[in-house]
Scaffold this motif. Structure first.
Motif, short mmCIF file in Angstrom:
data_model
loop_
_atom_site.label_atom_id
_atom_site.label_comp_id
_atom_site.label_asym_id
_atom_site.label_seq_id
_atom_site.Cartn_x
_atom_site.Cartn_y
_atom_site.Cartn_z
N ALA A 6 0.85 -1.19 0.00
CA ALA A 6 0.00 0.00 0.00
C ALA A 6 0.89 1.24 0.00
O ALA A 6 1.83 1.34 0.79
CB ALA A 6 -0.93 0.01 1.21
N ILE A 7 0.59 2.16 -0.88
CA ILE A 7 1.30 3.43 -0.96
C ILE A 7 0.31 4.54 -0.66
O ILE A 7 -0.76 4.61 -1.27
CB ILE A 7 1.92 3.63 -2.35
N ILE A 8 0.66 5.40 0.27
CA ILE A 8 -0.25 6.47 0.68
C ILE A 8 0.24 7.78 0.09
O ILE A 8 1.30 8.29 0.46
CB ILE A 8 -0.36 6.55 2.21
N GLY A 9 -0.54 8.31 -0.82
CA GLY A 9 -0.20 9.57 -1.47
C GLY A 9 0.18 9.38 -2.93
O GLY A 9 1.02 8.53 -3.25
N ALA A 10 -0.44 10.15 -3.82
CA ALA A 10 -0.15 10.06 -5.26
C ALA A 10 0.52 11.34 -5.75
O ALA A 10 0.25 11.81 -6.86
CB ALA A 10 -1.42 9.78 -6.06
N LEU A 15 4.19 8.49 -6.88
CA LEU A 15 4.29 8.00 -8.26
C LEU A 15 5.58 7.21 -8.47
O LEU A 15 5.57 6.14 -9.09
CB LEU A 15 4.24 9.17 -9.23
N ILE A 16 6.68 7.75 -7.95
CA ILE A 16 7.97 7.05 -8.11
C ILE A 16 7.95 5.72 -7.36
O ILE A 16 8.42 4.69 -7.87
CB ILE A 16 9.12 7.94 -7.60
N ALA A 17 7.42 5.73 -6.14
CA ALA A 17 7.35 4.50 -5.35
C ALA A 17 6.53 3.44 -6.08
O ALA A 17 6.92 2.27 -6.14
CB ALA A 17 6.76 4.79 -3.98
N CYS A 18 5.41 3.85 -6.63
CA CYS A 18 4.54 2.90 -7.34
C CYS A 18 5.25 2.31 -8.55
O CYS A 18 5.18 1.10 -8.80
CB CYS A 18 3.26 3.60 -7.77
N LYS A 19 5.97 3.13 -9.29
CA LYS A 19 6.68 2.65 -10.47
C LYS A 19 7.68 1.55 -10.10
O LYS A 19 7.73 0.49 -10.75
CB LYS A 19 7.42 3.80 -11.15
N TYR A 20 8.46 1.78 -9.05
CA TYR A 20 9.49 0.82 -8.70
C TYR A 20 8.92 -0.42 -8.01
O TYR A 20 9.48 -1.51 -8.13
CB TYR A 20 10.56 1.48 -7.84
N VAL A 21 7.81 -0.28 -7.31
CA VAL A 21 7.16 -1.45 -6.74
C VAL A 21 6.60 -2.33 -7.86
O VAL A 21 6.70 -3.56 -7.81
CB VAL A 21 6.04 -1.04 -5.76
N GLN A 27 2.02 -5.89 -6.86
CA GLN A 27 0.88 -5.13 -7.34
C GLN A 27 0.50 -4.09 -6.28
O GLN A 27 -0.27 -4.37 -5.38
CB GLN A 27 -0.31 -6.07 -7.63
N PRO A 28 1.02 -2.88 -6.38
CA PRO A 28 0.75 -1.87 -5.36
C PRO A 28 -0.62 -1.23 -5.53
O PRO A 28 -1.20 -1.24 -6.62
CB PRO A 28 1.85 -0.84 -5.61
N VAL A 29 -1.12 -0.69 -4.44
CA VAL A 29 -2.32 0.13 -4.46
C VAL A 29 -1.96 1.47 -3.85
O VAL A 29 -1.40 1.53 -2.75
CB VAL A 29 -3.47 -0.52 -3.66
N VAL A 30 -2.25 2.55 -4.58
CA VAL A 30 -1.95 3.89 -4.10
C VAL A 30 -3.24 4.54 -3.64
O VAL A 30 -4.20 4.64 -4.41
CB VAL A 30 -1.30 4.75 -5.22
N PHE A 31 -3.27 4.99 -2.39
CA PHE A 31 -4.45 5.65 -1.84
C PHE A 31 -4.23 7.16 -1.87
O PHE A 31 -3.28 7.67 -1.28
CB PHE A 31 -4.72 5.18 -0.42
N GLU A 32 -5.11 7.85 -2.57
CA GLU A 32 -5.01 9.30 -2.71
C GLU A 32 -6.33 9.95 -2.29
O GLU A 32 -7.39 9.60 -2.81
CB GLU A 32 -4.68 9.66 -4.17
N ALA A 33 -6.25 10.90 -1.36
CA ALA A 33 -7.45 11.55 -0.85
C ALA A 33 -8.07 12.51 -1.87
O ALA A 33 -9.27 12.78 -1.82
CB ALA A 33 -7.14 12.29 0.45
N PHE A 152 2.90 -4.46 3.44
CA PHE A 152 3.91 -3.41 3.48
C PHE A 152 3.26 -2.08 3.14
O PHE A 152 2.36 -2.01 2.29
CB PHE A 152 5.04 -3.71 2.48
N VAL A 153 3.68 -1.02 3.82
CA VAL A 153 3.12 0.31 3.61
C VAL A 153 4.25 1.30 3.32
O VAL A 153 5.27 1.30 4.00
CB VAL A 153 2.31 0.79 4.83
N ILE A 154 4.05 2.13 2.32
CA ILE A 154 5.00 3.19 1.99
C ILE A 154 4.27 4.52 2.15
O ILE A 154 3.26 4.77 1.48
CB ILE A 154 5.53 3.06 0.56
#
Length: 294
Positions: A6-10, A15-21, A27-33, A152-154
């Motif tokens: 899980a990645i918190i913040g887009a 964006l960079i974290a999601c690309k490298y994951v 398979q990451p999930v990015v949570f954006e408010a 795992f959380v980023i």
């Protein structure tokens, strides 16, 4: 078993974290408010531009498009650049917009065990054998909640996210006694361009602070109101401003953007030698608290 990340913040970091994951095979999930990606760049004032030349503000594997001719692209160009990056590397399908994280809890390991660890999971491995992260999400439109579980959380929420940091004042000496309007730069940036222009029109405005947001706000107000309604900036800490100055194509700012530049700055608890070096190397011979590049 598939490992969920899980990645918190887009924003930029998310964006960079999601690309490298994604490149590692997870398979990451990015949570954006918010309703879109870009982080604080979605909430900047009309005149905001990047303060560095664009070649110093770009992804290493995704340069600016050749159609961007400006050395310092504006906020709309930065937004377009981020969106193009997310599209190019397949990040957009991983993002859940309007999903605000309101709580994170690690379940499966006791607090006593966690406190005894010198390394995460006790051995430094990213994924534990017992625990999982329970992330409570709130839909910003329906206000419904759900719990998402991940191994795992980023955190990519940045230092400028959240509520405005308004200083505390003694009773009777704060904004409540000011007859005009007092607001934080974050609230000002949240206004649409037309509303912001009407708010400052023909008003004498004082900007408290001299950081990047303060400079953006002061510049915009000065441009719109001119000399008849001057904008005043109040700063507590003196800054050095380094011009975009190049010799034979080499930017002099690079002389300050390195570890050696730390010797120019006085620090708490410094010894006599470091204090002397910082004083001697200061361009004005005085203490320097910060550097800014324009």
């Amino acid at each position: 078993m598939e490992k969920k990340v899980a990645i918190i913040g887009a924003g930029l970091s998310g964006l960079i974290a999601c690309k490298y994951v994604l490149e590692t095979g997870f398979q990451p999930v990015v949570f954006e408010a918010d309703e879109g990606l870009g982080g604080q760049w979605r909430h900047t004032i009309e005149s905001t531009k990047i303060q560095n030349p664009k070649q110093d503000f770009q992804f290493v594997d995704f340069p600016w498009d050749s159609s961007v001719k400006e050395d310092n692209p504006n906020n709309q160009q930065v937004q377009a650049y981020f969106n193009a990056y997310a599209q190019r590397f397949g990040i957009v399908p991983c993002i859940r917009f309007n999903s605000k994280v309101i709580d994170i809890d690690y379940v499966g390991e006791s607090n006593e065990d966690i406190k005894s660890w010198e390394l995460w999971n006790g051995d430094g491995t990213p994924f534990g054998s017992k625990g999982t992260w329970h992330i409570t999400l709130q839909d910003t439109k329906t206000f419904s909640t759900e719990v998402y579980k991940a191994e795992f959380v980023i955190l990519c929420i940045g230092k400028y996210s959240g509520l405005p940091n308004f200083p505390e004042f003694p009773h009777g000496k704060g904004p409540e006694i000011f007859k005009g309007k007092a607001m934080h730069s974050m609230d000002y940036a949240a206004l649409d361009n037309k509303t912001a222009a009407e708010l400052i029109k023909n008003k004498r405005v004082t900007v408290v602070g001299s950081g990047k947001s303060a400079l953006d706000v002061a510049t915009e107000i000065a441009d719109k109101n001119g000399v008849n309604y001057p904008c005043t900036m109040i700063q507590r800490t003196v800054h050095w401003f380094l011009l975009d100055f190049k010799i034979w194509g080499f930017s002099l700012a690079y002389l300050y953007f390195n570890r050696f530049a730390e010797l120019l700055v006085h620090k708490p608890g410094e010894n006599l030698l470091l204090s002397l070096v910082a004083t001697l190397l200061s361009p004005d011979g005085d203490s320097a608290d910060s550097l800014k590049y324009i």
